[in-house]
Design an enzyme around this catalytic site. Structure first.
Site, mmCIF file in Angstrom:
data_model
loop_
_atom_site.group_PDB
_atom_site.id
_atom_site.type_symbol
_atom_site.label_atom_id
_atom_site.label_comp_id
_atom_site.label_asym_id
_atom_site.label_seq_id
_atom_site.Cartn_x
_atom_site.Cartn_y
_atom_site.Cartn_z
ATOM 1 N N ASN A 59 0.929 -1.232 -0.098
ATOM 2 C CA ASN A 59 0.074 -0.447 -0.610
ATOM 3 C C ASN A 59 0.803 1.523 0.032
ATOM 4 O O ASN A 59 -0.201 2.990 0.571
ATOM 5 C CB ASN A 59 -0.798 -0.121 1.173
ATOM 6 C CG ASN A 59 -1.975 -0.642 1.306
ATOM 7 O OD1 ASN A 59 -2.219 -1.733 0.154
ATOM 8 N ND2 ASN A 59 -2.686 -1.565 2.406
ATOM 9 N N ALA A 106 5.082 -11.160 -2.863
ATOM 10 C CA ALA A 106 4.530 -10.801 -4.167
ATOM 11 C C ALA A 106 5.587 -10.473 -5.054
ATOM 12 O O ALA A 106 4.788 -11.358 -6.118
ATOM 13 C CB ALA A 106 3.203 -9.720 -4.052
ATOM 14 N N SER A 141 -4.468 -5.636 0.275
ATOM 15 C CA SER A 141 -5.326 -6.568 0.984
ATOM 16 C C SER A 141 -6.810 -7.344 1.312
ATOM 17 O O SER A 141 -6.804 -8.146 1.115
ATOM 18 C CB SER A 141 -4.558 -6.305 2.534
ATOM 19 O OG SER A 141 -3.470 -6.572 3.468
#
Length: 306
Positions: A224, A233, A285
């Site tokens: 974020n 990721a 998320s």
């Protein structure tokens, strides 16, 4: 439509005969539905207006044809993100029945009415008070079709609560490794990882690599911070997911670039919350579990064909 009820002491056959003489025409042969045993007529609106004085001459009770509802509990709300990813269309070919999805997070509210029947197990690697993050993530994936609350992307998948984060949303690398090890040992089909760290870890890279080799689908939120994607990721074998809004535009807070394989809804996402509640949150998320749910649907479809 008007509902016309005549007095029971008045001979209904005589009233009906009189009305037929004065109302029926060659062009209007069926102006009403007749209930002889009730002394009632359901009369077309236009016919009633044309002959209102005649109908009322019999001192009839006239009612509107009101709408009547069954006493059902209601319907599941389908959040915009679930609609956006096309889950409703995909449900025609299955809803992820029996697909095992591990949520490595802050823990899941196991008594929430939209989740409790979907939770099939898990492990508590962290004790103490929870926060609602894991519950929110879980609902996006598997909230049940039960004519209450909301519905998730894969509402018949099996949910596994792998608690690795404390109430502040913090964990340790060693605890994450335990969570991944448990997920591999218990043969999960999908692992959702709505968390991240900025630095590369060789140990975590090996853990996700092993999970990937075992055929597990790994999905992780990109982050974020608005900059480059975080780990896990960015690891090979992991689907990194950034967040978009309802217009399909990348959210300003969403990480992007290397490691981002997919985009999914992550703004104003309604999902489950502790205390049998629901809440809207923003974040990658929230985007990752949309993809985890889609992968569960895909796995379920392939198994049905096999």
């Amino acid at each position: 439509m008007k509902i016309v009820s005549f007095h029971r002491d008045t001979p209904f056959t005589e009233i009906l005969s009189d009305l037929k003489t004065k109302v029926l025409t060659k062009t209007e042969r069926l102006p009403w539905r007749c209930y002889d045993d009730l002394s009632c007529l359901c009369v077309k609106e236009k016919i009633f207006e044309q002959h209102e004085e005649l109908f009322r001459r019999y001192k009839a009770m006239v009612e509107e044809n009101i709408t009547v509802n069954v006493h059902a509990e209601g319907q599941d709300e389908i959040p915009w993100g679930v609609r956006y990813v096309g889950a409703q269309r995909l449900w025609r070919k299955g809803r992820g029945a029996g697909v095992k999805v591990a949520v490595i997070d802050t823990g899941i509210s196991r008594d929430h009415f939209d989740l409790k029947d979907q939770i099939k197990g898990g492990i508590q690697l962290v004790r103490g008070k929870q926060n609602g993050h894991g519950t929110h993530v879980a609902g996006i994936i598997v909230a049940e079709m039960n004519q209450r609350g909301i519905v998730g992307v894969s509402p018949e998948a099996h949910l596994y609560d792998v608690r690795a984060f404390d109430h502040e949303g913090k964990s340790s690398l060693s605890t994450i490794l335990q969570a991944l090890q448990w997920s591999i040992a218990n043969k999960m089909d999908v692992i959702n990882m709505s968390f991240g760290m900025p630095q590369y870890s060789e140990a975590m890279a090996r853990a996700v690599g092993r999970a990937h080799q075992q055929g597990i689908v790994l999905v992780a939120s990109a982050g974020n911070g608005g900059g480059e994607a975080e780990y896990p990721a960015r690891y090979d074998g992991v689907l990194g997911v950034s967040a978009i809004d309802q217009t399909g535009k990348l959210a300003s807070f969403s990480a992007r670039g290397k490691g981002v394989n997919m985009k999914a809804p992550g703004v104003d996402i309604l999902s489950t919350w502790p205390g049998n509640q629901f809440k809207k949150l923003n974040g990658t998320s929230m985007a990752a579990p949309h993809v985890a749910g889609l992968k569960a649907l895909e796995i379920g479809r392939k198994r049905k064909k096999a």
